[in-house]
Design a protein around this motif. Structure first.
Motif, PDB file in Angstrom:
ATOM      1  N   THR A 152      34.533  27.902  32.127  1.00 26.60           N
ATOM      2  CA  THR A 152      34.260  28.982  32.132  1.00 26.60           C
ATOM      3  C   THR A 152      34.708  30.121  32.013  1.00 26.60           C
ATOM      4  O   THR A 152      35.792  30.110  32.980  1.00 26.60           O
ATOM      5  N   VAL A 153      34.978  31.048  30.995  1.00 23.12           N
ATOM      6  CA  VAL A 153      36.202  32.002  31.299  1.00 23.12           C
ATOM      7  C   VAL A 153      35.469  33.797  31.153  1.00 23.12           C
ATOM      8  O   VAL A 153      34.328  33.774  31.410  1.00 23.12           O
ATOM      9  N   MET A 154      36.223  34.464  31.346  1.00 24.83           N
ATOM     10  CA  MET A 154      35.543  35.822  31.492  1.00 24.83           C
ATOM     11  C   MET A 154      36.497  36.419  30.500  1.00 24.83           C
ATOM     12  O   MET A 154      37.669  36.394  30.028  1.00 24.83           O
ATOM     13  N   PHE A 155      35.678  36.533  29.314  1.00 24.26           N
ATOM     14  CA  PHE A 155      35.821  37.410  27.972  1.00 24.26           C
ATOM     15  C   PHE A 155      36.022  38.369  28.551  1.00 24.26           C
ATOM     16  O   PHE A 155      34.988  39.282  28.791  1.00 24.26           O
ATOM     17  N   LEU A 159      46.783  40.212  38.934  1.00 27.50           N
ATOM     18  CA  LEU A 159      45.524  39.409  39.130  1.00 27.50           C
ATOM     19  C   LEU A 159      46.202  37.843  39.703  1.00 27.50           C
ATOM     20  O   LEU A 159      47.110  36.753  39.160  1.00 27.50           O
ATOM     21  N   ARG A 160      45.448  36.842  40.543  1.00 29.46           N
ATOM     22  CA  ARG A 160      45.429  35.940  40.711  1.00 29.46           C
ATOM     23  C   ARG A 160      45.090  34.398  40.251  1.00 29.46           C
ATOM     24  O   ARG A 160      45.188  33.970  40.356  1.00 29.46           O
ATOM     25  N   VAL A 161      44.237  34.673  38.603  1.00 35.67           N
ATOM     26  CA  VAL A 161      43.564  33.862  37.559  1.00 35.67           C
ATOM     27  C   VAL A 161      44.639  33.608  36.546  1.00 35.67           C
ATOM     28  O   VAL A 161      45.316  34.543  36.079  1.00 35.67           O
ATOM     29  N   PRO A 162      44.632  32.892  35.727  1.00 36.67           N
ATOM     30  CA  PRO A 162      45.305  33.140  34.171  1.00 36.67           C
ATOM     31  C   PRO A 162      45.219  34.580  32.939  1.00 36.67           C
ATOM     32  O   PRO A 162      43.366  34.289  33.554  1.00 36.67           O
ATOM     33  N   LEU A 200      36.259  40.191  39.259  1.00 37.46           N
ATOM     34  CA  LEU A 200      35.164  39.052  39.524  1.00 37.46           C
ATOM     35  C   LEU A 200      35.547  37.886  38.869  1.00 37.46           C
ATOM     36  O   LEU A 200      35.108  37.142  39.787  1.00 37.46           O
ATOM     37  N   ALA A 201      36.415  37.424  38.314  1.00 39.94           N
ATOM     38  CA  ALA A 201      36.947  36.648  37.064  1.00 39.94           C
ATOM     39  C   ALA A 201      38.325  36.104  38.266  1.00 39.94           C
ATOM     40  O   ALA A 201      38.075  35.220  38.842  1.00 39.94           O
ATOM     41  N   GLU A 202      38.840  37.198  39.141  1.00 37.62           N
ATOM     42  CA  GLU A 202      39.466  36.468  40.335  1.00 37.62           C
ATOM     43  C   GLU A 202      38.827  35.966  41.769  1.00 37.62           C
ATOM     44  O   GLU A 202      39.132  34.878  42.166  1.00 37.62           O
ATOM     45  N   LYS A 203      37.438  36.615  41.877  1.00 34.93           N
ATOM     46  CA  LYS A 203      37.114  36.013  43.039  1.00 34.93           C
ATOM     47  C   LYS A 203      36.403  34.899  42.586  1.00 34.93           C
ATOM     48  O   LYS A 203      36.510  34.185  44.000  1.00 34.93           O
TER      49      LYS A 203
END
Lengths: 323, 292
Positions: free
Chosen positions: A114-117, A193-196, A151-154
């Protein structure tokens, strides 16, 4: 085959247009007369490929700007749809003012993850171009983008942004709703942001409007895109006080992928299919997929704190001063 | 009747009554045409004594009116490189050299460390006289070193913005200064140090869209022009005249992007008071200014 009639040719593509018109003529007369001209057509088709390769292997900066704005160039939704095979959900709204149609985004599944685009979206025809406000987001667009990133980070999903904008919208309401603050907030929050985060310039990367979704661990440019502080036209009008110096300005701004990479202002270049991304949109998306997967693997192996440290260090190292 | 009457402020004198005023001795307010001596004007913080018009001033003036006494200059001696060998109607290197000799400044920002009502602070202040206060690599780097200094001294960081935006002659490098300055502010925030952004006339473009709008407090001087796109561009976009007061500090406050507007005469006192409320309670020595 009426591809010739549909295709938009840029001025420097005139030789390709001519060859394609010859092919079309041969096809028509072959159909009418029943004479087999397939060999001549094949030769001409090869000539088209050779000519395209020749032209596209030595584009100057202004020509690349033109390619980046090609009306048939694939936009953000094309990439998202292709990369996810349609397995994605568009998420709307900034939870505050409205849903900005110039900025789209949502979770999608690409190669099993899953990726946030997120990205600016231009319209594919006159009606849609207006609907999408020509890819110029309002503050609520940047705030929607930030909401989706959070949202993606969460849920610990990586973020991929597609940048393609002639600029943040300079309208009256945009000012009222704090265009400057919206972009500034994104710069600040994206740093942490804690995600890539991977950012890809797929068309036009104009100034703060582009940077507003452009803070990433990897910032990549497609081969025929531009990224700078101002468009060549506006630069010409401000510095030369005339619209005629856009070619000079395009050269001076060093806005191509190659220049930006050489100056270490972006992290990499993604090659486009021969004849530009618009010549083979699906192939372009596959080249993009390869790069995203490669970088996601590498970035995923780094601890979040370290990734943030590296991201901040990278942007802090940009600039040339004489001490 | 009224549609050809001049309704905007500014011209109140008939041209035949216009008087030439020698440079230097006298100051004539561009808003209300009030005349005062330059000394009076300076003593009044370069604010018109009649209509409160805030004249544009530079870093030297702001430092003199905010620091208690003298300040230590931070990151002095940085000047612009020419990473893109940029030439428009003039070579960028010539433009820089000419501006340095004309203004006596190194670039469009200066950073000082000192005390304000006894509170240790780092103040970065932009100079509009230097290529329109435009942000290039030097502005980004000095801002960054200012933030580093604040972290090192464990003190507040104040930035006074006055800028037309990013510096075109550094193109991509200028753009990335927006990212760089914002990145430094995350570090300052990690150290829980206050960052006060003071927006003065004018603050637009890439400066508004980065550090100027990221203050723990965003403060402005009265009537300062504050916006992302310049008024001319907005006007072209909408194809109509802009409403009166559009993009003024008062407008931006009303829209919710400023904490307060402060008259320059009250700036030191007011900002110091804000800062004291940010500071840990157990430091009585920095609260002494409250008594005065």
């Amino acid at each position: 085959m009426n591809q010739t009639a549909m295709t938009t040719y840029l001025d420097f593509e005139a030789p390709i247009k001519e060859l394609n018109e010859q092919i079309e003529k041969l096809r028509q007369s072959s159909e009418k007369t029943g004479v087999d001209m397939s060999k001549a057509i094949r030769d001409l088709e090869k000539a088209v490929r050779d000519k395209t390769r020749e032209i596209y292997s030595s584009l100057d900066p202004w020509q690349r700007v033109q390619v980046s704005r090609h009306p048939e160039r694939p936009y953000t939704l094309h990439y998202i749809n292709t990369l996810t095979g349609g397995v994605w959900q568009e998420l709307h709204g900034d939870r505050n003012v409205k849903d900005d149609k110039a900025m789209v985004g949502g979770f999608g599944v690409m190669n099993g993850r899953t990726v946030m685009f997120i990205g600016q979206q231009k319209g594919i025809n006159t009606k849609m171009r207006q609907y999408r406000n020509f890819g110029m987001a309002n503050p609520e667009g940047y705030r929607k983008a930030l909401r989706l990133m959070k949202l993606a980070e969460k849920f610990n999903k990586p973020v991929v942004t597609f940048i393609d904008t002639p600029g943040a919208f300079p309208g009256l309401e945009a000012e009222e709703r704090g265009q400057g603050e919206a972009i500034a907030r994104n710069l600040f929050e994206m740093m942490k942001l804690r995600v890539p985060v991977i950012c890809i310039i797929i068309g036009e990367g104009a100034s703060g409007g582009a940077l507003g979704i452009g803070i990433g661990d990897k910032v990549l440019m497609l081969e025929n895109t531009w990224y700078s502080v101002i468009s060549p036209e506006s630069c010409s009008s401000i510095l030369w006080r005339s619209w005629d110096q856009k070619i000079t300005a395009a050269n001076a701004l060093k806005l191509t992928a190659e220049d930006m990479h050489r100056n270490k202002l972006v992290d990499g270049i993604i090659r486009e299919p021969h004849g530009g991304a618009h010549a083979a949109p699906d192939e372009a998306a596959e080249l993009v997929r390869k790069e995203i997967l490669k970088h996601l693997d590498k970035l995923g192996a780094i601890e979040p704190e370290e990734r943030i440290r590296q991201r901040i260090r990278k942007f802090c190292s940009m600039g040339v001063v004489v001490e | 009747m009224s549609w050809f009457k001049r309704i905007k402020q500014g011209v109140t004198t008939k041209s035949k009554e216009k008087k030439e005023i020698p440079e230097g001795l006298w100051y004539k307010c561009p808003e209300c045409k009030n005349v005062m001596t330059s000394d009076e004007h300076a003593a009044n913080y370069w604010v018109c004594s009649k209509c409160e018009f805030h004249d544009r001033i530079g870093s030297a003036e702001y430092f003199s009116l905010l620091f208690d006494e003298g300040s230590e200059e931070v990151a002095a001696g940085l000047t612009s490189g020419d990473p893109l060998t940029f030439v428009d109607t003039k070579a960028y290197t010539d433009r820089i050299r000419n501006t340095i000799s004309k203004t006596g400044l190194e670039d469009a920002i200066r950073v000082g460390y000192g005390r304000m009502e006894g509170i240790p602070v780092v103040i970065a202040c932009m100079d509009f006289a230097f290529i329109g206060g435009s942000m290039g690599s030097v502005v980004g780097e000095k801002f960054a070193r200012g933030a580093d200094k604040a972290i090192k001294e464990n003190c507040a960081f104040i930035c006074i913005s006055k800028s037309g935006g990013a510096r075109m002659m550094e193109a991509g490098f200028s753009l990335m200064q927006m990212a760089k300055t914002s990145a430094k502010l995350t570090q300052l925030a990690d150290h829980q140090l206050p960052y006060i952004s003071i927006l003065t006339d004018p603050t637009t473009g890439g400066v508004t869209a980065s550090f100027a709008m990221l203050g723990d407090l965003n403060i402005a001087e009265p009537k300062a022009l504050i916006g992302f796109a310049g008024p001319r561009v907005v006007k072209e976009t909408i194809g109509k005249d802009l409403p009166e007061g559009f993009q003024s500090a008062e407008f931006v406050l009303e829209k919710g992007f400023l904490d307060y507007i402060v008259n320059r005469k009250e700036m030191k006192k007011t900002v110091a008071q804000s800062l004291r409320m940010f500071l840990p309670e157990e430091h009585p020595e920095v609260r002494e200014g409250e008594q005065s």
